[in-house]
Design a protein around this motif. Sequence first.
Motif, PDB file in Angstrom:
ATOM      1  N   VAL A  11       9.863  30.624 108.769  1.00 14.86           N
ATOM      2  CA  VAL A  11      10.264  29.577 107.831  1.00 14.86           C
ATOM      3  C   VAL A  11      10.354  30.138 106.413  1.00 14.86           C
ATOM      4  CG1 VAL A  11       9.333  27.568 106.593  1.00 14.86           C
ATOM      5  CG2 VAL A  11       9.510  27.528 109.076  1.00 14.86           C
ATOM      6  N   THR A  12      11.426  29.801 105.724  1.00  8.83           N
ATOM      7  CA  THR A  12      11.524  30.074 104.300  1.00  8.83           C
ATOM      8  C   THR A  12      11.265  28.753 103.595  1.00  8.83           C
ATOM      9  OG1 THR A  12      13.060  31.893 104.608  1.00  8.83           O
ATOM     10  CG2 THR A  12      13.055  30.833 102.450  1.00  8.83           C
ATOM     11  N   GLY A  13      10.125  28.684 102.941  1.00  8.29           N
ATOM     12  CA  GLY A  13       9.731  27.415 102.354  1.00  8.29           C
ATOM     13  C   GLY A  13       9.287  27.591 100.922  1.00  8.29           C
ATOM     14  N   GLU A  14       9.117  26.473 100.242  1.00  7.81           N
ATOM     15  CA  GLU A  14       8.680  26.580  98.862  1.00  7.81           C
ATOM     16  C   GLU A  14       7.155  26.616  98.793  1.00  7.81           C
ATOM     17  OE1 GLU A  14       7.138  23.939  97.382  1.00  7.81           O
ATOM     18  OE2 GLU A  14       8.292  22.112  97.663  1.00  7.81           O
ATOM     19  N   THR A  16       4.616  25.061  97.747  1.00 11.94           N
ATOM     20  CA  THR A  16       3.611  24.039  98.053  1.00 11.94           C
ATOM     21  C   THR A  16       3.313  23.915  99.538  1.00 11.94           C
ATOM     22  OG1 THR A  16       5.233  22.252  98.186  1.00 11.94           O
ATOM     23  CG2 THR A  16       4.280  22.684  96.028  1.00 11.94           C
ATOM     24  N   GLU A  17       4.139  24.568 100.371  1.00 17.33           N
ATOM     25  CA  GLU A  17       3.878  24.542 101.809  1.00 17.33           C
ATOM     26  C   GLU A  17       2.861  25.625 102.195  1.00 17.33           C
ATOM     27  OE1 GLU A  17       6.871  25.115 105.494  1.00 17.33           O
ATOM     28  OE2 GLU A  17       7.549  23.704 103.993  1.00 17.33           O
ATOM     29  N   TYR A  60       0.677  24.474 105.555  1.00 17.62           N
ATOM     30  CA  TYR A  60       1.298  23.265 106.091  1.00 17.62           C
ATOM     31  C   TYR A  60       2.280  23.572 107.214  1.00 17.62           C
ATOM     32  CZ  TYR A  60      -0.629  20.349 102.364  1.00 17.62           C
ATOM     33  OH  TYR A  60      -1.469  19.666 101.527  1.00 17.62           O
ATOM     34  N   GLY A  61       2.353  24.842 107.606  1.00 18.79           N
ATOM     35  CA  GLY A  61       3.289  25.217 108.664  1.00 18.79           C
ATOM     36  C   GLY A  61       2.550  25.759 109.865  1.00 18.79           C
ATOM     37  N   CYS A  62       2.813  27.023 110.195  1.00 22.96           N
ATOM     38  CA  CYS A  62       2.235  27.595 111.412  1.00 22.96           C
ATOM     39  C   CYS A  62       0.759  27.914 111.270  1.00 22.96           C
ATOM     40  CB  CYS A  62       3.016  28.839 111.827  1.00 22.96           C
ATOM     41  SG  CYS A  62       2.794  30.246 110.710  1.00 22.96           S
ATOM     42  N   LYS A  64      -0.670  30.460 109.833  1.00 25.77           N
ATOM     43  CA  LYS A  64      -1.023  31.875 109.874  1.00 25.77           C
ATOM     44  C   LYS A  64      -1.101  32.499 108.480  1.00 25.77           C
ATOM     45  CE  LYS A  64      -0.968  31.938 114.353  1.00 25.77           C
ATOM     46  NZ  LYS A  64      -2.253  31.833 115.051  1.00 25.77           N
TER      47      LYS A  64
END
Lengths: 109, 189
Positions: A11-14, A16-17, A60-62, A64
């Motif tokens: 994921v390419t996220g900003e 705050t994630e 907030y994602g995987c 890791k």
Amino acid sequence: MMILTCPCCGVTGEETEFHQGGEAHLTRFGPGSSETEFHDYLFSKENPKGVHLERWRHAYGCGKWFIAARNTVTLEVYGTYAAQTTEPPQDIKDTLSAKVPGWSWREFA
Amino acid sequence: MSNTISALPGATYEGAVRVQEMGLCGMISLRGDHGDEKLISAIKDIMGTVMPGQREIVHQDERAAAWMSPDELLLLLPYADVRDALTRLETALAGTHFLAVNVSDARAVFRLHGGSAREVIAKLCPVDMSPGAFGPGQIRRTRMAQIPAAFWMPDEDSVHVVCFRSVAQYAFDLLKQSAHPQAGVGLYA
Ligand SMILES: [Zn+2]
């Protein structure tokens, strides 16, 4: 605001994630080490103005952990890589050398 | 025997999209090696699906397997079937390093349905919801305002959102506000 790419889930996220987790590539000193070593492990952290290698967690994602090479002044992200390594991979070093000639960070350059 | 209920039974909202709490949904959190042959065949046998690839969700009838992280899957199935599926997983994976937990009652699931479902999510999550960037077959774990959430699109006009049960009311209120009929921005219109 930084845009980070998590090498664990792609994921390419900003920013705050994710959550920042302090200096990368620490050598642990625990039982059996000297007081100076233990003190430095706990408290003597790199706090550079410029290139920094830092642990991040895709909170907030995987979920890791990974490592990001970024700039503390411009917030440019040079790249991210797996946490399971004791030094930045060659492609990250090459990117840093191309963008920040003469960069160094602890024993890496 | 007490009556099991979901977080916000029957909660619905009719706005730019229809927001609906989905009631009791079966969910199993499964950790293990995605490349393990035993795990792959257990997913095939019990869920009827292939192993989802990175950030994919694979549907089969009322069941689905979703990729949550490099060592975690979320299995979606009818609430009543969870116990049986867990027993079968534990038998099939005996001897391998894995963890399978019933998380059905720890979560809340919402369904958004309507033409602006993408926009309702885009207003709450830092995710590119344009059709070229996200769509059916994918799952995205992210931040929805102040809480962790994950969502996927069963079809082009629907989004299913899962979050922790303890924040179900907060999530429902967020979705209602984002789906307010006078709050449309027509981003993907
Ligand atoms: Zn990730």
